[in-house]
Design a protein around this motif. Structure first.
Motif, PDB file in Angstrom:
ATOM      1  N   GLN A  41     -11.170  -0.464  -2.991  1.00  9.69           N
ATOM      2  CA  GLN A  41     -11.886  -0.469  -4.271  1.00  9.69           C
ATOM      3  C   GLN A  41     -10.982  -0.085  -5.433  1.00  9.69           C
ATOM      4  OE1 GLN A  41     -15.157  -1.731  -3.957  1.00  9.69           O
ATOM      5  NE2 GLN A  41     -14.084  -1.909  -2.000  1.00  9.69           N
ATOM      6  N   VAL A  42     -10.016   0.773  -5.149  1.00 10.76           N
ATOM      7  CA  VAL A  42      -9.216   1.369  -6.222  1.00 10.76           C
ATOM      8  C   VAL A  42      -7.917   0.610  -6.468  1.00 10.76           C
ATOM      9  CG1 VAL A  42      -7.952   3.444  -6.907  1.00 10.76           C
ATOM     10  CG2 VAL A  42     -10.217   3.647  -5.834  1.00 10.76           C
ATOM     11  N   ILE A  43      -7.256   0.183  -5.398  1.00 16.27           N
ATOM     12  CA  ILE A  43      -5.908  -0.386  -5.526  1.00 16.27           C
ATOM     13  C   ILE A  43      -5.977  -1.878  -5.780  1.00 16.27           C
ATOM     14  CG2 ILE A  43      -3.716  -0.761  -4.341  1.00 16.27           C
ATOM     15  CD1 ILE A  43      -4.321   1.776  -2.731  1.00 16.27           C
ATOM     16  N   LYS A  44      -5.322  -2.298  -6.855  1.00 16.73           N
ATOM     17  CA  LYS A  44      -5.252  -3.714  -7.212  1.00 16.73           C
ATOM     18  C   LYS A  44      -3.786  -4.132  -7.260  1.00 16.73           C
ATOM     19  CE  LYS A  44      -5.670  -2.637 -12.159  1.00 16.73           C
ATOM     20  NZ  LYS A  44      -5.653  -1.179 -11.975  1.00 16.73           N
ATOM     21  N   PRO A  45      -3.512  -5.428  -7.302  1.00 16.39           N
ATOM     22  CA  PRO A  45      -2.117  -5.883  -7.337  1.00 16.39           C
ATOM     23  C   PRO A  45      -1.336  -5.220  -8.471  1.00 16.39           C
ATOM     24  CG  PRO A  45      -3.559  -7.744  -6.932  1.00 16.39           C
ATOM     25  CD  PRO A  45      -4.458  -6.578  -7.220  1.00 16.39           C
ATOM     26  N   GLY A  46      -0.164  -4.708  -8.143  1.00 13.68           N
ATOM     27  CA  GLY A  46       0.691  -4.049  -9.137  1.00 13.68           C
ATOM     28  C   GLY A  46       0.566  -2.543  -9.153  1.00 13.68           C
ATOM     29  N   ASP A  47      -0.500  -1.996  -8.511  1.00 15.86           N
ATOM     30  CA  ASP A  47      -0.666  -0.546  -8.481  1.00 15.86           C
ATOM     31  C   ASP A  47       0.326   0.090  -7.509  1.00 15.86           C
ATOM     32  OD1 ASP A  47      -2.660  -0.520 -10.348  1.00 15.86           O
ATOM     33  OD2 ASP A  47      -4.309  -0.379  -8.905  1.00 15.86           O
ATOM     34  N   ASN A  48       0.651   1.330  -7.806  1.00 17.82           N
ATOM     35  CA  ASN A  48       1.546   2.100  -6.944  1.00 17.82           C
ATOM     36  C   ASN A  48       0.700   2.879  -5.939  1.00 17.82           C
ATOM     37  OD1 ASN A  48       3.293   4.032  -5.786  1.00 17.82           O
ATOM     38  ND2 ASN A  48       4.582   4.057  -7.621  1.00 17.82           N
ATOM     39  N   TYR A  49       0.916   2.612  -4.653  1.00 20.21           N
ATOM     40  CA  TYR A  49       0.120   3.269  -3.611  1.00 20.21           C
ATOM     41  C   TYR A  49       0.306   4.782  -3.641  1.00 20.21           C
ATOM     42  CZ  TYR A  49      -1.770   4.301   1.032  1.00 20.21           C
ATOM     43  OH  TYR A  49      -2.502   4.809   2.080  1.00 20.21           O
ATOM     44  N   ASN A  50       1.491   5.227  -4.038  1.00 16.56           N
ATOM     45  CA  ASN A  50       1.740   6.669  -4.121  1.00 16.56           C
ATOM     46  C   ASN A  50       0.853   7.347  -5.160  1.00 16.56           C
ATOM     47  OD1 ASN A  50       3.713   6.661  -2.121  1.00 16.56           O
ATOM     48  ND2 ASN A  50       5.350   6.182  -3.594  1.00 16.56           N
ATOM     49  N   ASP A  51       0.550   6.614  -6.257  1.00  9.62           N
ATOM     50  CA  ASP A  51      -0.365   7.169  -7.262  1.00  9.62           C
ATOM     51  C   ASP A  51      -1.739   7.413  -6.648  1.00  9.62           C
ATOM     52  OD1 ASP A  51       1.548   7.134  -9.238  1.00  9.62           O
ATOM     53  OD2 ASP A  51       0.916   5.207 -10.083  1.00  9.62           O
ATOM     54  N   TYR A  52      -2.174   6.468  -5.823  1.00 11.22           N
ATOM     55  CA  TYR A  52      -3.482   6.590  -5.182  1.00 11.22           C
ATOM     56  C   TYR A  52      -3.520   7.793  -4.236  1.00 11.22           C
ATOM     57  CZ  TYR A  52      -7.162   5.728  -1.752  1.00 11.22           C
ATOM     58  OH  TYR A  52      -8.230   5.871  -0.905  1.00 11.22           O
ATOM     59  N   THR A  53      -2.522   7.908  -3.362  1.00 12.98           N
ATOM     60  CA  THR A  53      -2.521   9.013  -2.393  1.00 12.98           C
ATOM     61  C   THR A  53      -2.373  10.361  -3.085  1.00 12.98           C
ATOM     62  OG1 THR A  53      -0.135   8.710  -2.026  1.00 12.98           O
ATOM     63  CG2 THR A  53      -1.641   7.582  -0.520  1.00 12.98           C
TER      64      THR A  53
END
Length: 431
Positions: A406-418
């Motif tokens: 739901q949160v991560i879209k193309p171009g997002d940094n996975y580290n920001d999410y975690t």
């Protein structure tokens, strides 16, 4: 590319207070302003041929074009917002506006030949309570052979009144209409009269009487009595129809849009998720394409996890999704639970139906206020809140893999999410 480059939101979504999702039969008689209900072309344009609609049209065609006896009672049962009034209004326009009706039938590959001389009586009992259903009918057909007395008319008088005529009774909010009759003896007379009409509708050779009656619960009167006669039951229970109705109602070109562009957009999200090892089952991509521009999780939450009575059938989802569409018009390429921005008052007003005391909403706002500078914080809180207030049965909250989609879209940094998720787990007082 924005979703609005592929699917075109209807004008009412982008203007004013957005989509209301309410069909009011009394608007048929509004002479002061043009309404959806009083405009056959506008109404047909908004009508998606659901399984229930197709079933009704098939039985109606058979009723008026077959020599075999057919049930003359259509019993529409469902909660508020399930589509009862919409179906009743569809029957009205099919019978009263032949040109527009034929265009709609042909466009959707449907066949339903109806009499052009049928007398249509449509009545909303919550707006105009009555004490005697027969008075409505006799006034409509111009019958003078019944003199008011302590007894309702008998079957011979009904046959005399309808001789050579075909009448279609569309009785909206019938259950509440009966409940509003204070005199119990009068209520019983109306119930007996309605049963007599229903039985005559079944036995008449010329389909002189056809009845559409909307109720909430067939265990209550008059539904309990009407269940005793031959009938066609419509219960608005097909889940796939709900999704199609909502998408058709929200977007003017739904089912005519470029599916190749949808597939490309969906694939870009899938590729991003696979790069960070998010699990996807085999059917997920197909479900995503079908629900586009919404993620499958968002559609599942508001259509399957939310109890209909809490969101009034389709009305709540239509209003909520319409608002999210307006907020993200020409901005987002996909709408997920992350776009239900909890900081916006209009979104909170819709969510309050699912959290009447707004306890969870206030907890979410408090956590977000503490960590609002963290990237993706709003998206994480909004998604988790929606999943929390729609929790039912064994389904509680949202799994981490679902939340990531739901949160991560193309171009997002996975580290920001975690990083953000860990911050809420450690520092969020309520998270």
């Amino acid at each position: 590319m924005s979703f609005s480059d592929i699917l075109f939101p209807r004008n009412e979504i982008l203007k004013g207070d957005g989509i209301q999702g309410i069909i009011d039969i009394e608007n048929l008689h509004n002479k002061k302003k043009k309404t959806i209900e009083s405009s056959p072309s506008a109404f047909f344009d908004l009508t998606f041929p659901t399984t229930d609609i197709k079933q009704v049209l098939e039985h109606l065609h058979e009723r008026y074009n077959s020599p075999n006896p057919t049930p003359g009672l259509f019993l529409l049962e469902g909660l508020k917002g399930s589509g009862k009034s919409h179906l009743e209004l569809l029957i009205y326009h099919l019978l009263q506006n032949n040109t527009e009706a034929q265009e709609w039938l042909q466009k959707n590959g449907l066949k339903c030949v109806l009499p052009k001389d049928a007398i249509v009586l449509i009545h909303k009992f919550t707006d105009f309570p009555i004490e005697a259903l027969w008075d409505l009918i006799f006034e409509k057909v111009g019958y003078k052979g019944y003199q008011s007395s302590n007894l309702p008319p008998n079957l011979n008088q009904i046959r005399d009144a309808l001789q050579g005529k075909k009448i279609v009774l569309i009785l909206d909010e019938l259950e509440l209409g009966f409940a509003s009759i204070a005199d119990k003896s009068k209520q019983a007379q109306n119930l007996a009269f309605l049963q007599m009409l229903s039985e005559e509708a079944q036995r008449s050779d010329d389909a002189s009487i056809t009845i559409f009656a909307s109720i909430y619960n067939s265990n209550n009167e008059p539904g309990a009595t009407l269940k005793r006669v031959p009938r066609i039951d419509i219960k608005f229970s097909e889940p796939q129809d709900r999704k199609m109705v909502i998408l058709h109602r929200l977007f003017s070109n739904y089912l005519k849009h470029d599916r190749k562009k949808v597939q490309n957009t969906v694939q870009s999200y899938v590729n991003q998720w696979k790069r960070i090892d998010l699990r996807l089952d085999e059917k997920y991509i197909d479900r995503f394409i079908e629900s586009y521009p919404f993620t499958p999780e968002l559609m599942d939450i508001i259509l399957n996890r939310v109890l209909n009575r809490n969101f009034q059938g389709n009305r709540g989802p239509l209003g909520l999704l319409g608002r999210v569409i307006k907020n993200n018009y020409q901005k987002a390429d996909v709408i997920s639970t992350a776009q239900l921005n909890v900081t916006e008052a209009a979104i909170r007003n819709y969510l309050a139906d699912l959290d009447p005391g707004q306890t969870f909403i206030q907890c979410a706002l408090n956590d977000l206020r503490d960590l609002e500078q963290t990237p993706l914080a709003n998206e994480i809180v909004s998604s988790t809140l929606l999943a929390t207030i729609t929790s039912t049965g064994n389904i509680k909250g949202i799994k981490e893999q679902e939340l990531a989609r739901q949160v991560i879209k193309p171009g997002d940094n996975y580290n920001d999410y975690t990083t953000a998720l860990n911050a809420f787990v450690k520092l969020g007082a309520y998270f």
